[in-house]
Design a protein around this motif. Structure first.
Motif, mmCIF file in Angstrom:
data_model
loop_
_atom_site.group_PDB
_atom_site.id
_atom_site.type_symbol
_atom_site.label_atom_id
_atom_site.label_comp_id
_atom_site.label_asym_id
_atom_site.label_seq_id
_atom_site.Cartn_x
_atom_site.Cartn_y
_atom_site.Cartn_z
ATOM 1 N N PHE A 83 25.355 40.298 41.921
ATOM 2 C CA PHE A 83 26.520 39.835 42.034
ATOM 3 C C PHE A 83 27.684 40.801 41.818
ATOM 4 C CE2 PHE A 83 23.542 36.781 40.981
ATOM 5 C CZ PHE A 83 23.850 35.263 41.338
ATOM 6 N N VAL A 84 28.585 40.971 42.753
ATOM 7 C CA VAL A 84 29.601 41.997 42.762
ATOM 8 C C VAL A 84 30.893 41.178 42.821
ATOM 9 C CG1 VAL A 84 30.337 44.175 43.852
ATOM 10 C CG2 VAL A 84 27.943 43.525 43.662
ATOM 11 N N PHE A 85 31.957 41.875 42.066
ATOM 12 C CA PHE A 85 33.352 41.599 42.194
ATOM 13 C C PHE A 85 33.900 42.750 42.471
ATOM 14 C CE2 PHE A 85 32.030 37.678 40.802
ATOM 15 C CZ PHE A 85 33.034 36.783 41.038
ATOM 16 N N VAL A 86 35.328 43.068 43.476
ATOM 17 C CA VAL A 86 35.808 44.013 43.376
ATOM 18 C C VAL A 86 37.232 43.652 43.235
ATOM 19 C CG1 VAL A 86 36.876 45.637 45.077
ATOM 20 C CG2 VAL A 86 34.583 44.854 45.383
ATOM 21 N N VAL A 87 37.943 44.179 41.809
ATOM 22 C CA VAL A 87 38.915 43.653 41.392
ATOM 23 C C VAL A 87 39.989 44.984 40.990
ATOM 24 C CG1 VAL A 87 37.860 41.687 40.205
ATOM 25 C CG2 VAL A 87 38.114 43.928 38.976
ATOM 26 N N ASP A 88 41.158 44.730 40.803
ATOM 27 C CA ASP A 88 42.230 46.199 40.520
ATOM 28 C C ASP A 88 42.269 45.783 38.971
ATOM 29 O OD1 ASP A 88 43.837 43.833 40.227
ATOM 30 O OD2 ASP A 88 45.116 44.045 41.929
ATOM 31 N N SER A 89 43.101 46.547 38.454
ATOM 32 C CA SER A 89 43.575 47.073 37.144
ATOM 33 C C SER A 89 44.234 45.586 36.522
ATOM 34 C CB SER A 89 44.301 47.936 36.865
ATOM 35 O OG SER A 89 45.591 47.949 37.697
ATOM 36 N N ALA A 90 44.622 44.541 37.044
ATOM 37 C CA ALA A 90 45.174 43.440 36.621
ATOM 38 C C ALA A 90 43.874 42.536 36.035
ATOM 39 C CB ALA A 90 46.051 42.500 37.600
ATOM 40 N N GLU A 91 43.035 42.742 36.359
ATOM 41 C CA GLU A 91 41.615 41.708 36.047
ATOM 42 C C GLU A 91 41.090 42.377 34.865
ATOM 43 O OE1 GLU A 91 41.139 38.575 36.875
ATOM 44 O OE2 GLU A 91 42.466 38.743 38.445
ATOM 45 N N MET A 130 43.675 41.107 40.338
ATOM 46 C CA MET A 130 43.390 40.174 41.380
ATOM 47 C C MET A 130 42.011 40.540 42.138
ATOM 48 S SD MET A 130 45.548 40.399 44.923
ATOM 49 C CE MET A 130 45.022 39.889 46.329
ATOM 50 N N ILE A 131 41.261 39.552 42.287
ATOM 51 C CA ILE A 131 40.233 39.740 42.930
ATOM 52 C C ILE A 131 40.235 40.070 44.371
ATOM 53 C CG2 ILE A 131 37.823 38.626 43.231
ATOM 54 C CD1 ILE A 131 38.295 36.971 40.807
ATOM 55 N N HIS A 132 39.537 41.145 44.731
ATOM 56 C CA HIS A 132 39.957 41.475 46.279
ATOM 57 C C HIS A 132 38.400 40.993 47.213
ATOM 58 C CE1 HIS A 132 43.329 43.930 45.807
ATOM 59 N NE2 HIS A 132 42.922 44.009 44.432
ATOM 60 N N ALA A 133 37.513 41.246 46.492
ATOM 61 C CA ALA A 133 36.272 40.678 47.170
ATOM 62 C C ALA A 133 35.002 40.112 46.278
ATOM 63 C CB ALA A 133 35.584 41.855 47.879
ATOM 64 N N VAL A 134 34.277 39.236 46.608
ATOM 65 C CA VAL A 134 32.921 38.867 45.848
ATOM 66 C C VAL A 134 31.918 38.986 46.966
ATOM 67 C CG1 VAL A 134 31.810 36.752 44.890
ATOM 68 C CG2 VAL A 134 34.322 36.881 44.895
#
Length: 100
Positions: A79-87, A1-5
């Motif tokens: 460019f930053v994406f904060v994701v969890d282990s599902a991505e 899941m993407i938590h933040a962009v």
């Protein structure tokens, strides 16, 4: 899941912030923390960064899910994406490249 962009310049000034999960602290503090993590890394390092300290900001409840910062720098923007282990980290890098 993407938590933040988050997109910010090389000075750390945010140009775009979008959060997909509720944050438990100030969004400005979160952006400053991510900027401090990324700006200290040299150019030859990997674009994936484990960031357990961000769990305080985003309030992760599952022990198995670790937050990861995936970033790419182009010219004067990060460019930053904060994701969890599902991505998939490579999938996120491909998404960043396709958007730029």
């Amino acid at each position: 899941m993407i938590h933040a962009v988050i997109i910010f310049n090389t000075s750390g000034v945010p140009r775009l912030t979008k959060f997909y999960t509720p944050i438990h602290r100030s969004s400005q503090a979160l952006v400053r923390r991510i900027y401090s993590l990324i700006s200290t890394r040299t150019g030859g390092l990997c674009n994936f960064l484990d960031a357990p300290e961000l769990e305080d900001f985003l309030g992760q409840k599952d022990e198995g899910e670790k937050l990861r910062v995936v970033y790419r720098s182009y010219a004067t923007l990060h460019f930053v994406f904060v994701v969890d282990s599902a991505e998939s980290e490579l999938g996120i890098l491909d998404l960043i490249q396709a958007c730029y």
